[in-house]
Structure formats: C-alpha cells, structure tokens
Design a protein around this motif. Structure first.
Motif, PDB file in Angstrom:
ATOM      1  N   LEU A  86       0.819  -1.212   0.000  1.00 14.32           N
ATOM      2  CA  LEU A  86       0.000   0.000   0.000  1.00 14.32           C
ATOM      3  C   LEU A  86       0.851   1.259   0.000  1.00 14.32           C
ATOM      4  O   LEU A  86       0.530   2.230  -0.694  1.00 14.32           O
ATOM      5  N   TYR A  87       1.936   1.259   0.774  1.00 11.15           N
ATOM      6  CA  TYR A  87       2.787   2.455   0.834  1.00 11.15           C
ATOM      7  C   TYR A  87       3.387   2.754  -0.540  1.00 11.15           C
ATOM      8  O   TYR A  87       3.362   3.908  -1.000  1.00 11.15           O
ATOM      9  N   ILE A  88       3.907   1.722  -1.185  1.00 16.66           N
ATOM     10  CA  ILE A  88       4.537   1.932  -2.491  1.00 16.66           C
ATOM     11  C   ILE A  88       3.487   2.243  -3.554  1.00 16.66           C
ATOM     12  O   ILE A  88       3.674   3.146  -4.388  1.00 16.66           O
ATOM     13  N   PHE A  89       2.361   1.535  -3.531  1.00 11.70           N
ATOM     14  CA  PHE A  89       1.312   1.784  -4.529  1.00 11.70           C
ATOM     15  C   PHE A  89       0.780   3.208  -4.416  1.00 11.70           C
ATOM     16  O   PHE A  89       0.690   3.931  -5.419  1.00 11.70           O
ATOM     17  N   ILE A  90       0.429   3.625  -3.204  1.00 17.65           N
ATOM     18  CA  ILE A  90      -0.113   4.980  -3.022  1.00 17.65           C
ATOM     19  C   ILE A  90       0.955   6.019  -3.323  1.00 17.65           C
ATOM     20  O   ILE A  90       0.693   7.027  -3.993  1.00 17.65           O
ATOM     21  N   GLY A  91       2.178   5.795  -2.835  1.00 14.75           N
ATOM     22  CA  GLY A  91       3.263   6.727  -3.117  1.00 14.75           C
ATOM     23  C   GLY A  91       3.525   6.873  -4.601  1.00 14.75           C
ATOM     24  O   GLY A  91       3.766   7.978  -5.100  1.00 14.75           O
ATOM     25  N   ASN A  92       3.452   5.776  -5.334  1.00 15.69           N
ATOM     26  CA  ASN A  92       3.663   5.819  -6.784  1.00 15.69           C
ATOM     27  C   ASN A  92       2.611   6.653  -7.497  1.00 15.69           C
ATOM     28  O   ASN A  92       2.896   7.295  -8.516  1.00 15.69           O
ATOM     29  N   GLN A  93       1.382   6.645  -6.979  1.00 21.36           N
ATOM     30  CA  GLN A  93       0.282   7.340  -7.663  1.00 21.36           C
ATOM     31  C   GLN A  93       0.213   8.826  -7.328  1.00 21.36           C
ATOM     32  O   GLN A  93      -0.446   9.582  -8.060  1.00 21.36           O
ATOM     33  N   LEU A  94       0.864   9.257  -6.258  1.00 25.98           N
ATOM     34  CA  LEU A  94       0.749  10.662  -5.856  1.00 25.98           C
ATOM     35  C   LEU A  94       1.290  11.604  -6.928  1.00 25.98           C
ATOM     36  O   LEU A  94       0.757  12.694  -7.128  1.00 25.98           O
ATOM     37  N   GLY A  95       2.337  11.183  -7.615  1.00 23.14           N
ATOM     38  CA  GLY A  95       2.887  12.031  -8.664  1.00 23.14           C
ATOM     39  C   GLY A  95       2.017  12.091  -9.900  1.00 23.14           C
ATOM     40  O   GLY A  95       2.242  12.938 -10.778  1.00 23.14           O
ATOM     41  N   VAL A  96       1.036  11.193  -9.983  1.00 25.16           N
ATOM     42  CA  VAL A  96       0.130  11.162 -11.135  1.00 25.16           C
ATOM     43  C   VAL A  96      -1.072  12.070 -10.924  1.00 25.16           C
ATOM     44  O   VAL A  96      -1.529  12.749 -11.860  1.00 25.16           O
TER      45      VAL A  96
END
Length: 264
Positions: A86-96
C-alpha cells in the motif's frame, strides 16, 4: 523545459529534501487513513464494498507471499506485505494525481537561495546559484512541492534497507549458524546479499518512478499540444505504479524466504 528545484536543508552532515519528507509523511498518513476507514465495522456475514476491497488486498498479498513460504510464515509476513504494497502503490500514484509547483521571480532571501542551491562541492553550489539567479531574473525558478516519494532514491533505498535488514534478522533468529553458512560461505551469496540485492531492489523502483515523473513534467510543459500524450502517459503511469508495487512486494518476499525457509 526549465529546471525544477526542491527546498533542501543540511543537518548533521546529511541533506534533507523538504518535498520528499512531506510526501513520505503524506503517504504514510494516507495508508493509515485508508486502512482505518476501510476496516471499520467489519462484518462476519455478507461483506460490504469496503470490506471486499480490504479482503481483496489481503488475499492478493497472501497469494503473492504463499508462492515462496509455508502458511505459517505467510501469516507472519502479512503486516509487512500489506504495508509495503500500500505504501509503495499509493506513493507511486501521488505524482500522477497532482502537480504542485510554485514559481519564484525576482529577489529571494539568502536562506531560501541556500536551500535551493545545496550541492556536494562549493563549485557545484556556485554554478547552481548562477543558474537559479538567471532563472529568477528570466521566467522564474520552479520549486516542486508535490511528487511521488518513491521517485527519490533515498526513499527507495530506505525501503529496501528495511526489508533486507529484516530478512537477515529473521535468518539469524531462525538459525545463526544456518544464516552464517548461507550468507558467508558462498562467494556468490556474499555478492548477492551485499551488492546485488541492495542495489537492484531500490534502483528498479526508483528508475521507473523517476522516469515517469520526468516525462510528466516534460509533457506538462508542452501546453495544449501535449494534452493527448499527457492523458495517455498518466494512464500508463498508474499501471506502472501498480506493477512496481507488485514487483517490490514480490522481490521482498522472495528475499525474506531465502533466509527463513527450512531448506536454508
């Protein structure tokens, strides 16, 4: 496309990026809020939409981990696995989902200038200061406040370090002698444990996310003409963010399993 800067400060000989710190904290808060909201009022009967979503995530992480460990060890890894994913998935999407950048023109305070121009050497700092001063007098210096934290190498290396240290801790706890034999008595394992894994695990995530952020920034500077390519790239970036979270989770469980399974 002009330069994009972040405010940084030095403390104890280390440099800290303010935007990265803010996004790390925000990502952690979003993971906490997501799980808190989604796990309230769980039911033993017919589950609702929120419970279905949480159960899907649980089953997904469980199935990934089950490919490398027995059931007992899988259940031990669930907290780590769900948190990582969840941390990596959500973190990855923040820049989008957003792009928060402030443009500064004219004069800025010396303290802000120092935060914009921190560099490893005085020569590099002087060159960076010259560039910033030129941009302040021209179209302005762009300061980034919102980005994917996983597009920063210090974050991905930190995540990888936690996983690898934890895997060695579990290996030592299980069998100190077996751990020593597995890690140190084979030259290939020495290379793998102390060079290959600490480099490949974080660099794969960082490289993909950094490229994604650079491309988004480039397309945003293209104006109306880049609208269609930007829309397509944003959709692809969501997919890349999900795949990279899956890969990081999978490799983490593989590395841990190599030190905790009975055959090692």
């Amino acid at each position: 496309m002009g330069h994009h800067y972040t405010l940084r400060f030095e403390l104890g000989g280390m440099v800290f990026d303010i935007a990265t710190i803010l996004m790390m904290v925000l990502t952690a808060l979003l993971v906490f809020i997501f799980l808190f909201v989604m796990t309230r009022k769980l039911e033993t009967g017919v589950p609702g939409a929120k419970q279905n979503a949480v159960e899907w995530i649980f089953d997904f992480v469980k199935n990934v981990t089950a490919g490398y460990m027995d059931h007992k060890k899988v259940m031990m890894m669930m907290t780590l696995g769900i948190t990582l994913f969840l941390y990596i998935f959500i973190g990855n999407q923040l820049g989008v989902i957003a792009n928060v950048t402030t443009v500064h023109k004219g004069e800025i305070s010396e303290s802000v200038m120092k935060m914009l121009t921190i560099a490893p050497t005085p020569e590099a700092e002087a060159k960076k200061r010259e560039t910033v001063e030129h941009e302040l007098a021209d179209k302005g210096a762009h300061v980034i406040w919102w980005k994917s934290p996983t597009a920063t190498p210090s974050v991905t290396f930190g995540l990888a370090l936690v996983v690898l240290l934890y895997s060695h801790y579990l290996g030592i706890k299980k069998s100190p002698g077996g751990w020593f034999k597995h890690v140190f008595l084979n030259p290939i394992h020495i290379l793998e444990e102390f060079i290959i894994k600490p480099l490949t695990l974080p660099l794969r995530l960082f490289g993909n996310l950094f490229a994604k952020e650079i491309m988004i920034a480039f397309l945003l500077s293209g104006g109306v003409l880049a609208a269609a390519p930007l829309f397509i790239w944003l959709g692809y970036s969501v997919f890349v963010g999900a795949i990279q979270a899956f890969i990081f989770l999978t490799l983490s469980m593989v590395y841990i399993s190599q030190l905790v399974n009975d055959e090692h």
